[in-house]
Design a protein around this motif. Structure first.
Motif, PDB file in Angstrom:
ATOM      1  N   THR A 174       0.851  -1.189   0.000  1.00 36.34           N
ATOM      2  CA  THR A 174       0.000   0.000   0.000  1.00 36.34           C
ATOM      3  C   THR A 174       0.880   1.231   0.000  1.00 36.34           C
ATOM      4  N   PRO A 175       0.712   2.136  -0.931  1.00 37.20           N
ATOM      5  CA  PRO A 175       1.576   3.313  -0.996  1.00 37.20           C
ATOM      6  C   PRO A 175       1.388   4.221   0.204  1.00 37.20           C
ATOM      7  N   ASP A 176       2.472   4.817   0.630  1.00 32.91           N
ATOM      8  CA  ASP A 176       2.442   5.748   1.755  1.00 32.91           C
ATOM      9  C   ASP A 176       1.803   7.050   1.282  1.00 32.91           C
ATOM     10  N   LEU A 177       0.834   7.554   2.048  1.00 31.94           N
ATOM     11  CA  LEU A 177       0.149   8.787   1.646  1.00 31.94           C
ATOM     12  C   LEU A 177       1.096   9.980   1.586  1.00 31.94           C
ATOM     13  N   SER A 178       2.209   9.889   2.317  1.00 35.10           N
ATOM     14  CA  SER A 178       3.141  11.005   2.321  1.00 35.10           C
ATOM     15  C   SER A 178       3.765  11.211   0.945  1.00 35.10           C
ATOM     16  N   SER A 179       3.708  10.203   0.102  1.00 28.10           N
ATOM     17  CA  SER A 179       4.305  10.302  -1.221  1.00 28.10           C
ATOM     18  C   SER A 179       3.262  10.631  -2.288  1.00 28.10           C
ATOM     19  N   LYS A 180       2.019  10.824  -1.886  1.00 32.71           N
ATOM     20  CA  LYS A 180       0.959  11.093  -2.846  1.00 32.71           C
ATOM     21  C   LYS A 180       0.729  12.598  -2.994  1.00 32.71           C
ATOM     22  N   ARG A 181      -0.353  12.954  -3.622  1.00 37.28           N
ATOM     23  CA  ARG A 181      -0.644  14.350  -3.911  1.00 37.28           C
ATOM     24  C   ARG A 181      -0.811  15.178  -2.635  1.00 37.28           C
ATOM     25  N   PRO A 182      -0.583  16.494  -2.723  1.00 40.14           N
ATOM     26  CA  PRO A 182      -0.751  17.373  -1.553  1.00 40.14           C
ATOM     27  C   PRO A 182      -2.151  17.264  -0.950  1.00 40.14           C
ATOM     28  N   ASP A 205      -3.998  14.664  -0.731  1.00 41.87           N
ATOM     29  CA  ASP A 205      -4.054  13.459   0.091  1.00 41.87           C
ATOM     30  C   ASP A 205      -3.365  13.689   1.436  1.00 41.87           C
ATOM     31  N   ARG A 206      -2.240  14.396   1.381  1.00 49.01           N
ATOM     32  CA  ARG A 206      -1.516  14.696   2.624  1.00 49.01           C
ATOM     33  C   ARG A 206      -2.352  15.622   3.506  1.00 49.01           C
ATOM     34  N   ALA A 207      -3.042  16.578   2.877  1.00 42.44           N
ATOM     35  CA  ALA A 207      -3.894  17.499   3.633  1.00 42.44           C
ATOM     36  C   ALA A 207      -5.016  16.734   4.326  1.00 42.44           C
ATOM     37  N   ALA A 208      -5.606  15.778   3.620  1.00 39.79           N
ATOM     38  CA  ALA A 208      -6.686  14.970   4.193  1.00 39.79           C
ATOM     39  C   ALA A 208      -6.174  14.167   5.375  1.00 39.79           C
ATOM     40  N   VAL A 237     -17.460  29.771  15.647  1.00 40.56           N
ATOM     41  CA  VAL A 237     -16.678  29.983  14.427  1.00 40.56           C
ATOM     42  C   VAL A 237     -15.864  28.724  14.112  1.00 40.56           C
ATOM     43  N   ALA A 238     -15.482  27.987  15.159  1.00 41.10           N
ATOM     44  CA  ALA A 238     -14.671  26.779  14.978  1.00 41.10           C
ATOM     45  C   ALA A 238     -15.436  25.666  14.269  1.00 41.10           C
ATOM     46  N   LEU A 239     -16.746  25.842  14.104  1.00 40.00           N
ATOM     47  CA  LEU A 239     -17.534  24.836  13.391  1.00 40.00           C
ATOM     48  C   LEU A 239     -17.083  24.676  11.936  1.00 40.00           C
ATOM     49  N   VAL A 240     -16.346  25.664  11.446  1.00 38.41           N
ATOM     50  CA  VAL A 240     -15.837  25.577  10.075  1.00 38.41           C
ATOM     51  C   VAL A 240     -14.917  24.376   9.908  1.00 38.41           C
ATOM     52  N   PHE A 241     -14.305  23.938  11.007  1.00 43.23           N
ATOM     53  CA  PHE A 241     -13.385  22.805  10.920  1.00 43.23           C
ATOM     54  C   PHE A 241     -14.104  21.462  10.783  1.00 43.23           C
ATOM     55  N   THR A 242     -15.351  21.392  11.240  1.00 43.44           N
ATOM     56  CA  THR A 242     -16.082  20.127  11.164  1.00 43.44           C
ATOM     57  C   THR A 242     -16.271  19.627   9.734  1.00 43.44           C
ATOM     58  N   PRO A 243     -16.750  20.464   8.804  1.00 45.03           N
ATOM     59  CA  PRO A 243     -16.863  19.971   7.421  1.00 45.03           C
ATOM     60  C   PRO A 243     -15.506  19.642   6.797  1.00 45.03           C
ATOM     61  N   LEU A 244     -14.461  20.336   7.224  1.00 41.64           N
ATOM     62  CA  LEU A 244     -13.130  20.036   6.704  1.00 41.64           C
ATOM     63  C   LEU A 244     -12.678  18.648   7.173  1.00 41.64           C
ATOM     64  N   ILE A 245     -12.938  18.369   8.443  1.00 42.80           N
ATOM     65  CA  ILE A 245     -12.595  17.050   8.978  1.00 42.80           C
ATOM     66  C   ILE A 245     -13.453  15.989   8.294  1.00 42.80           C
ATOM     67  N   GLY A 246     -14.731  16.313   8.091  1.00 37.24           N
ATOM     68  CA  GLY A 246     -15.624  15.386   7.395  1.00 37.24           C
ATOM     69  C   GLY A 246     -15.143  15.095   5.980  1.00 37.24           C
ATOM     70  N   TRP A 247     -14.701  16.149   5.300  1.00 37.61           N
ATOM     71  CA  TRP A 247     -14.160  15.960   3.943  1.00 37.61           C
ATOM     72  C   TRP A 247     -12.967  15.010   3.966  1.00 37.61           C
ATOM     73  N   SER A 248     -12.097  15.181   4.952  1.00 38.72           N
ATOM     74  CA  SER A 248     -10.904  14.334   5.021  1.00 38.72           C
ATOM     75  C   SER A 248     -11.275  12.870   5.214  1.00 38.72           C
ATOM     76  N   ARG A 249     -12.308  12.609   6.017  1.00 39.86           N
ATOM     77  CA  ARG A 249     -12.724  11.230   6.264  1.00 39.86           C
ATOM     78  C   ARG A 249     -13.302  10.595   5.001  1.00 39.86           C
ATOM     79  N   VAL A 250     -14.070  11.381   4.246  1.00 41.39           N
ATOM     80  CA  VAL A 250     -14.644  10.889   2.995  1.00 41.39           C
ATOM     81  C   VAL A 250     -13.542  10.709   1.956  1.00 41.39           C
ATOM     82  N   HIS A 251     -12.640  11.680   1.870  1.00 42.95           N
ATOM     83  CA  HIS A 251     -11.563  11.627   0.882  1.00 42.95           C
ATOM     84  C   HIS A 251     -10.675  10.402   1.084  1.00 42.95           C
ATOM     85  N   LEU A 252     -10.452  10.057   2.333  1.00 42.23           N
ATOM     86  CA  LEU A 252      -9.590   8.911   2.634  1.00 42.23           C
ATOM     87  C   LEU A 252     -10.342   7.586   2.518  1.00 42.23           C
ATOM     88  N   GLY A 253     -11.635   7.667   2.241  1.00 40.33           N
ATOM     89  CA  GLY A 253     -12.430   6.456   2.046  1.00 40.33           C
ATOM     90  C   GLY A 253     -12.871   5.771   3.317  1.00 40.33           C
TER      91      GLY A 253
END
Length: 200
Positions: free
Chosen positions: A4-12, A14-17, A158-174
């Motif tokens: 399985t490829p290391d995410l650190s070597s993938k696109r930015p 993926d690393r952000a997620a 205002v910190a609620l803005v981070f929740t959809p970002l975290i949600g995106w990361s979970r979906v992006h990572l599958g």
């Protein structure tokens, strides 16, 4: 055999997620929130106690499970591995809450622990009864933000803005579907908000 490829070597992206998923992990957010509330109300000792109950112990249990090969990864992505873990975490949270009550901890810390306990019960019902892997990441993120807003200042919303970002990361990572992160966020915010308001 293909590794399985290391995410650190993938696109930015993926690393952000991956970074968002790690920074937004429930145990990380719980520790940070416990310490913030504890310091804000002048009870840093209780903040540390709640941080241990809601962050340090849960992650220690997960790491122990990984060591025993009963849990595959530290985010517990397999739903079959979550049932027993949730029971353990509920027991730890309930034990911590009982200690707080008996020791007359500040009501804000008791309310925070209670809110987390009820949110975990809701997640347990969705996971074990309906066999649906609701997102704990977004549930905790939205939930603690609501608690911080109620306990300290509405500006914390205002910190609620981070929740959809975290949600995106979970979906992006599958690891979750869009529905699972959305329901997780709503359930976490509603459960913690109502519980904290009723107690504090």
């Amino acid at each position: 055999m293909t590794e399985t490829p290391d995410l650190s070597s993938k696109r930015p992206i993926d690393r952000a997620a991956r970074i968002l998923t790690e920074v937004g992990a429930p145990w990380v957010i719980n520790i940070a929130t416990s310490l913030v509330i504890g310091l804000a109300i002048g009870a840093p000792g209780w903040g540390i106690f709640v941080a241990v109950c809601t962050g340090v112990v849960p992650m220690s249990v997960i790491l122990f499970g990984m060591r025993k090969s009963t849990i595959g990864d530290h985010h517990v992505t397999k739903i079959s591995e979550r049932h027993a873990l949730i029971v353990v975490l509920l027991t730890v949270a309930l034990g911590g809450l009982i200690i707080q009550i008996l020791a007359h901890a500040p009501i804000e810390m008791i309310a925070f622990m209670s809110a987390g306990l009820i949110a975990l019960v809701v997640a347990a019902v969705i996971t074990s009864v309906f066999h649906w892997k609701v997102s704990i990441h977004t549930g905790v993120s939205a939930g603690v933000t609501v608690v911080l807003a109620l306990a300290l200042s509405p500006w914390w919303l205002v910190a609620l803005v981070f929740t959809p970002l975290i949600g995106w990361s979970r979906v992006h990572l599958g690891d979750h579907t869009k529905g699972q992160v959305i329901v997780g966020a709503i359930a976490g915010a509603v459960a913690t908000g109502i519980t904290y308001s009723l107690i504090a």
